[in-house]
Design an enzyme around this catalytic site. Structure first.
Site, PDB file in Angstrom:
ATOM      1  N   LYS A   1       0.794  -0.929  -0.406  1.00 16.60           N
ATOM      2  CA  LYS A   1       0.192  -0.047   0.080  1.00 16.60           C
ATOM      3  C   LYS A   1       0.868   1.106  -0.242  1.00 16.60           C
ATOM      4  CE  LYS A   1      -4.717   1.070   0.360  1.00 16.60           C
ATOM      5  NZ  LYS A   1      -5.831   0.207  -0.114  1.00 16.60           N
TER       6      LYS A   1
HETATM    7  N1  GLU Z   1      -6.965   0.571  -3.629  1.00 18.18           N
HETATM    8  C1  GLU Z   1      -7.988  -1.084  -3.471  1.00 18.18           C
HETATM    9  C2  GLU Z   1      -8.016  -2.337  -2.507  1.00 18.18           C
HETATM   10  O1  GLU Z   1      -7.739  -1.093  -1.338  1.00 18.18           O
HETATM   11  C3  GLU Z   1      -7.538  -2.038  -4.767  1.00 18.18           C
HETATM   12  C4  GLU Z   1      -6.286  -2.573  -5.493  1.00 18.18           C
HETATM   13  C5  GLU Z   1      -5.525  -2.753  -6.237  1.00 18.18           C
HETATM   14  O2  GLU Z   1      -6.114  -3.130  -6.794  1.00 18.18           O
HETATM   15  O3  GLU Z   1      -4.967  -3.325  -5.916  1.00 18.18           O
HETATM   16  O4  GLU Z   1      -9.038  -2.817  -2.954  1.00 18.18           O
END
Ligand code: GLU
Length: 437
Positions: free
Chosen positions: A118
Site C-alpha cells: 500500500k
Molecule cells: N485500493 C483497492 C483496494 O483496497 C484496489 C487495490 C488494487 O486493485 O490493487 O482493494
C-alpha cells in the site's frame, strides 16, 4: 530486492513507535489459534517486509512544499506486492501498514497470485489551497488536480528509480483514480506496471472502474440469496458516494434493493421511497458531492447511521464504526464493508453479539483487486478481456469466496473470522513452501 527477516520489536524500536492495536492483527491472532499456527510464524505473516518513506518536494508558485509519503510492502509470498495509493490528509505509516496487511489478506482470500502492499500520501488539500488561493485564479478542484499531478509525477519518478516496477503494482485507492495511474504508464510505457489505467491506455481493462462497486453489490446479493431474502424487500443506506459507493448504489438498485439514504463528506440525501440512483450519480459526477441534490431531504451521517435499514454499507473511509457509536446503529441485518477497515474489532464483536452480520472488507470490496489481477495479467500476456468476461470472472470469484466462507463460517464464528482463516491458511502455506517461515 533485499527482504530482511525482522523481529517485530526490532522494527518497532527502529521506527520508534509501537503499532497501534488494530483489527487485522486481532483477527489474525484468533485465526492462528484456530489453525494451530505458532506465534513465531504468525509474526512473520503479520509484519511487513519493507517500509519506504519518501519525501515529495513539489513546487507551487515558486514555493517548495514537502509532501510525505510512505510505501509499505507487506508480503509477497503469493505474488507481487499489490495495493492502492491512498491520498488523504490523515494517512500515516501505521495506517498504510494496516492497509497493506489487509491487501495481503484480500488477495489471499480471492486466491489471486498476488501479495499485499500500500502507499499513503499525506496531503491536506484544503490547507494548501488556503495558502495559495489569493495568488491563484484556479478554483479548489482544478487546484487539487494540478497539485496532485505534481505530487504524483514526483512519486512516479522515485518509484521507477527505486526499481519497484513490477515488484509492487499500484492501483487507485481513496483520493486517487485512473488519472494518477496513467502517469506510471506515461513514465514506463509498460502496461503491467500499474492497474486501473483509464480507458484507451494500453492494457486498460473494461469494467475495472466499476469493479469494486459491482463486486460489493454482488457480494451482498450472495448474502441475500443465502438468507432467502429477495432484494426488493431490502432497504439500504450507503456512506460515501465516490467510485465505490456510487457504483454499489447503482448495482444494488439494479438488483431491486431500495437505496434510502446516501451521505458523503459534505452532506447527504434521504428519500423514504428510494433514491433515484441514476439521477444522483449524474448530479454527483457534475458537482463532486451529493450535497445540494435535494435540499428538502437532507441527512447527516450520524442520523443515517441511526436510521432503521436492512443493510448499511460504509463505503468511505476507515474507522467509522467503533464501540462509541456501534450501539446506536439502526441497521437490522447486515453491515457490508465496502470501505477498508470501517468497523473496529470491538464493534465487530458487538455486532456479532447483537446478531447483525458483518461481511468483511477483504471479501466485499475485493472486486477491485480481482479485476486488477486480470488487468495485470492482460498487461503481461497481451490477452484482452471484454467487459462481459470481466464481470463473469468477478461473479465466479465471489461465488467461490462465499462458498469457501460458508463452509467454515460456523466453526470459525462469523464471515469475518472465516475470511481471515482462509486467507491466513493460504499465506502460511505459501510461506512454508517457500521456506520463508
Ligand atoms: N485500493 C483497492 C483496494 O483496497 C484496489 C487495490 C488494487 O486493485 O490493487 O482493494
Amino acid at each position: 530486492m533485499y527482504e530482511p527477516r525482522m523481529r517485530t520489536k526490532s522494527m518497532e524500536r527502529f521506527v520508534c513507535s509501537k503499532e497501534p492495536p488494530n483489527r487485522s492483527e486481532s483477527l489474525l491472532r484468533d485465526s492462528a489459534k484456530r489453525l494451530g499456527i505458532s506465534n513465531a510464524a504468525l509474526e512473520q505473516i503479520e509484519k511487513p517486509y519493507t517500509f519506504i518513506y519518501q519525501r515529495l518536494p513539489v513546487e507551487v508558485e515558486g514555493e517548495v512544499i514537502n509532501i510525505s509519503s510512505g510505501i509499505v510492502l507487506h508480503n509477497r509470498a503469493r505474488g507481487p506486492y499489490k495495493g492502492g495509493i491512498r491520498i488523504a490528509s490523515d494517512v500515516n505509516i501505521w495506517e498504510t501498514n494496516e492497509l497493506a496487511r489487509l491487501m495481503t489478506l484480500k488477495t489471499a482470500l480471492a486466491d489471486l497470485e498476488l501479495g499485499g502492499g500500500k502507499t499513503g500520501i499525506r496531503v491536506d488539500f484544503e490547507k494548501i489551497y488556503g495558502m495559495f488561493k489569493d495568488r491563484f485564479k484556479l478554483g479548489f478542484y482544478p487546484f487539487c488536480d494540478m497539485l496532485k499531478d505534481h505530487i504524483m509525477k514526483e512519486f512516479v519518478d522515485h518509484f521507477v528509480e527505486r526499481g519497484l516496477v513490477r515488484i509492487y503494482i499500484p492501483a487507485p485507492d481513496m483520493g486517487s483514480s485512473g488519472r494518477e495511474m496513467m502517469l506510471f504508464y506515461n513514465r514506463t510505457h509498460d502496461p503491467a506496471v500499474v492497474t486501473a489505467k483509464p480507458e484507451g491506455i494500453e492494457g486498460w481493462l473494461p469494467g475495472r472502474h466499476e469493479a469494486t462497486g459491482f463486486g460489493t453489490a454482488y457480494a451482498i446479493l450472495k448474502y441475500l440469496e443465502h438468507i432467502g431474502k429477495d432484494p426488493s424487500e431490502i432497504t439500504v443506506a450507503i456512506q460515501g458516494f465516490g467510485n465505490v459507493g456510487s457504483h454499489t448504489a447503482y448495482y444494488l438498485n439494479d438488483y431491486g434493493c431500495k437505496v434510502l439514504a446516501v451521505t458523503d463528506f459534505y452532506g447527504g440525501v434521504c428519500h423514504e421511497e428510494g433514491i433515484d440512483v441514476n439521477e444522483l450519480m449524474d448530479y454527483a459526477r457534475e458537482n463532486r458531492t451529493v450535497k445540494g441534490y435535494d435540499d428538502k431531504h437532507t441527512i447527516d451521517n450520524d442520523t443515517m447511521f441511526r436510521m432503521p435499514v436492512d443493510i448499511l454499507v460504509p463505503a468511505a473511509s476507515g474507522h467509522v464504526i467503533g464501540k462509541e457509536n456501534c450501539g446506536e446503529l439502526g441497521v437490522r441485518l447486515l453491515v457490508a464493508e465496502a470501505a477498508n477497515m470501517p468497523v473496529s474489532y470491538e464493534a465487530f464483536l458487538e455486532l456479532k453479539e447483537r446478531g447483525i452480520d458483518l461481511l468483511p472488507d477483504n471479501y466485499v470490496n475485493s472486486g477491485g483487486v480481482i479485476a486488477s489481477d486480470l488487468e495485470y495479467r492482460q498487461g503481461l500476456g497481451g490477452t484482452r478481456y471484454s467487459r462481459t468476461q470481466v464481470f463473469d470472472h468477478l461473479r465466479g470469484r465471489f461465488d467461490e469466496m462465499f462458498g469457501n466462507m460458508l463452509e467454515i463460517k460456523d466453526r470459525a464464528g462469523s464471515f469475518t473470522q472465516a475470511a481471515c482463516d482462509i486467507a491466513l491458511r493460504r499465506i502460511y502455506l505459501a510461506m512454508k513452501t517457500r521456506s520463508l517461515i
